[in-house]
Scaffold this active site. Structure first.
Site, mmCIF file in Angstrom:
data_model
loop_
_atom_site.group_PDB
_atom_site.id
_atom_site.type_symbol
_atom_site.label_atom_id
_atom_site.label_comp_id
_atom_site.label_asym_id
_atom_site.label_seq_id
_atom_site.Cartn_x
_atom_site.Cartn_y
_atom_site.Cartn_z
ATOM 1 N N HIS A 44 2.983 2.921 -1.585
ATOM 2 C CA HIS A 44 2.341 2.890 -0.262
ATOM 3 C C HIS A 44 3.389 3.161 0.823
ATOM 4 O O HIS A 44 3.162 3.949 1.737
ATOM 5 C CB HIS A 44 1.788 1.490 0.042
ATOM 6 C CG HIS A 44 0.513 1.143 -0.660
ATOM 7 N ND1 HIS A 44 -0.606 1.934 -0.591
ATOM 8 C CD2 HIS A 44 0.170 0.073 -1.421
ATOM 9 C CE1 HIS A 44 -1.581 1.352 -1.287
ATOM 10 N NE2 HIS A 44 -1.133 0.225 -1.807
ATOM 11 N N HIS A 104 3.900 -0.350 -6.977
ATOM 12 C CA HIS A 104 2.648 -0.083 -6.270
ATOM 13 C C HIS A 104 2.889 -0.142 -4.754
ATOM 14 O O HIS A 104 2.544 0.779 -4.018
ATOM 15 C CB HIS A 104 1.625 -1.137 -6.711
ATOM 16 C CG HIS A 104 0.318 -1.121 -5.974
ATOM 17 N ND1 HIS A 104 -0.869 -0.861 -6.603
ATOM 18 C CD2 HIS A 104 0.020 -1.341 -4.672
ATOM 19 C CE1 HIS A 104 -1.850 -0.922 -5.713
ATOM 20 N NE2 HIS A 104 -1.345 -1.212 -4.528
ATOM 21 N N GLU A 105 3.527 -1.224 -4.302
ATOM 22 C CA GLU A 105 3.776 -1.390 -2.860
ATOM 23 C C GLU A 105 4.738 -0.335 -2.337
ATOM 24 O O GLU A 105 4.572 0.175 -1.229
ATOM 25 C CB GLU A 105 4.328 -2.784 -2.566
ATOM 26 C CG GLU A 105 3.358 -3.909 -2.799
ATOM 27 C CD GLU A 105 2.014 -3.707 -2.101
ATOM 28 O OE1 GLU A 105 1.996 -3.218 -0.964
ATOM 29 O OE2 GLU A 105 0.986 -4.022 -2.720
HETATM 30 ZN ZN LIG Z 1 -2.055 -1.426 -2.666
#
Ligand SMILES: [Zn+2]
Length: 383
Positions: free
Chosen positions: A77, A73-74
């Site tokens: 980004h 997830h990170e």
């Molecule tokens: Zn996030």
């Protein structure tokens, strides 16, 4: 400023992955809850329950896969941020997920929108993948593995939904901020609105969480944990707004007001031992200009001294450990203090030299910015 409490796991695609120490507590809690509550509940109605070793092993593996999902997830980004020209040096994994250390804010609402939405989209994709695996293989897999797949699918989707709540600094809050920003063309105002919304959501969570203790109907659906998440939302929204205000404040202060003026330069021919006793131990500056025949040739910092073994201090000259001026980041005294802050973040350095022509006027460190904020804006005293 988050370092010191985290440990370095490794690097992926040029991004350093750090783990905050609090993460280990949560990891242990995850394994414990899976092995003692969730898996036993699922296996209670199964004819041949798994051995304790299998249950604990699966709990560890499931937790590793979950934290791998948080990392993915990170990373999504970060990769989208990098594609839009915002460097990401490191990701720190915390209790509630992760924080990608952006060195800069996005330049346009569109960039912010894409960066913010990338994480939840990754979580949804990973969650759907686990559910599809479960759908395809549940007949051949043992019940324990099915339970783990279901858990991983559900938790990734819950993670995405939680992160999409429209409270800044959550991803949803950033999405929301990018929309307000696109309408108002004012980042500070958009941040303020997103932060207030985030605090509002936080308070609703706190009230619902506490109410679940006394209202039986509510207690069926939610727990007091919700109040804890609410408290986290309120404080995160507040501090991230403060950060934007801090940037706004510092960008209106000339760096000459913040800098530590260099009243004296160190002769290059001095020994490191003398440098320590006569300069660093007496003054408050952590870096000093070095001069040779009246001209400043470089800078020496406390970290350069620390890199040298102590018994070599008296036999080494300052000129041997000083860094040439060309390696230093410099600003003009009229530049703003925020420029100094972001230079330090970009260069991963602890100082910026303030020069006018050939003359070194002063040195700005993270410490001098913090001191300035503490005296002029006491509300920022937390660092
Ligand atoms: Zn996030």
């Amino acid at each position: 400023m988050l370092s010191g409490r985290s440990f370095r796991l490794g690097r992926i695609g040029g991004i350093t992955i750090n783990i905050d120490y609090t993460w280990f507590i949560i990891f242990a809690l995850f394994v414990f809850l899976l092995a003692t509550a969730y898996f036993p509940a699922v296996l209670a109605h199964v004819p041949h329950p798994a051995s304790p070793l299998m249950v604990w092993g699966t709990a560890v593996l499931t937790s590793v896969l979950f934290f791998g999902s948080v990392l993915a997830h990170e990373l999504s980004h970060s990769f989208v941020a990098r594609r839009h020209g915002i460097p990401i040096n490191s990701i720190t994994l915390f209790i509630f997920g992760g924080v990608a250390q952006m060195e800069d804010e996005p330049q346009t609402p569109g960039d912010e929108f894409k960066m913010a939405i990338a994480g939840p989209l990754a979580s949804i994709a990973i969650g759907v993948l686990f559910i599809m695996l479960l759908a395809g293989a549940h007949n051949v897999l043992p019940p324990l593995a099915n339970a783990a797949l279901w858990y991983l699918g559900a938790i990734n989707i819950i993670l995405a939904v939680f992160n999409l709540l429209p409270g800044f600094p959550l991803d949803g809050g950033r999405v929301f901020r990018s929309l307000v920003w696109a309408i108002t063309h004012d980042l500070r105002r958009a941040t303020q609105i997103a932060s207030i919304t985030g605090q509002g959501f936080g308070w609703i969570f706190i009230v619902l969480g506490l109410a679940s203790l006394v209202v039986p109907v509510l207690g069926k659906y939610i727990t007091v944990w919700m109040a804890l998440i609410g408290w986290f939302l309120v404080s995160a929204a507040r501090s991230s707004y403060q950060q934007v205000v801090m940037r706004d404040t510092l960008s209106h202060v000339p760096v000459r007001d913040v800098m530590h003026p260099t009243v004296e330069a160190v002769p290059a021919t001095l020994s490191v031992q003398q440098l320590v006793t006569d300069y660093f131990l007496r003054g408050s500056s952590s870096a000093l200009p070095v001069e040779l025949n009246g001209t400043v040739t470089g800078v020496v910092g406390v970290e350069d001294v620390q890199a040298l073994p102590r018994d070599a201090w008296s036999g080494t000259l300052v000129s041997e450990i000083a860094r040439p001026l060309t390696q230093e980041q410099t600003l003009h005294p009229d530049d703003d203090a925020w420029a100094a802050t972001s230079r330090m973040a970009h260069g991963n350095r602890d100082r910026v030299l303030i020069t006018e022509g050939d003359h070194v006027e002063g040195i700005v460190t993270r410490g001098s910015i913090l001191r300035w904020l503490q005296t002029h804006k006491p509300g920022f005293a937390t660092g």
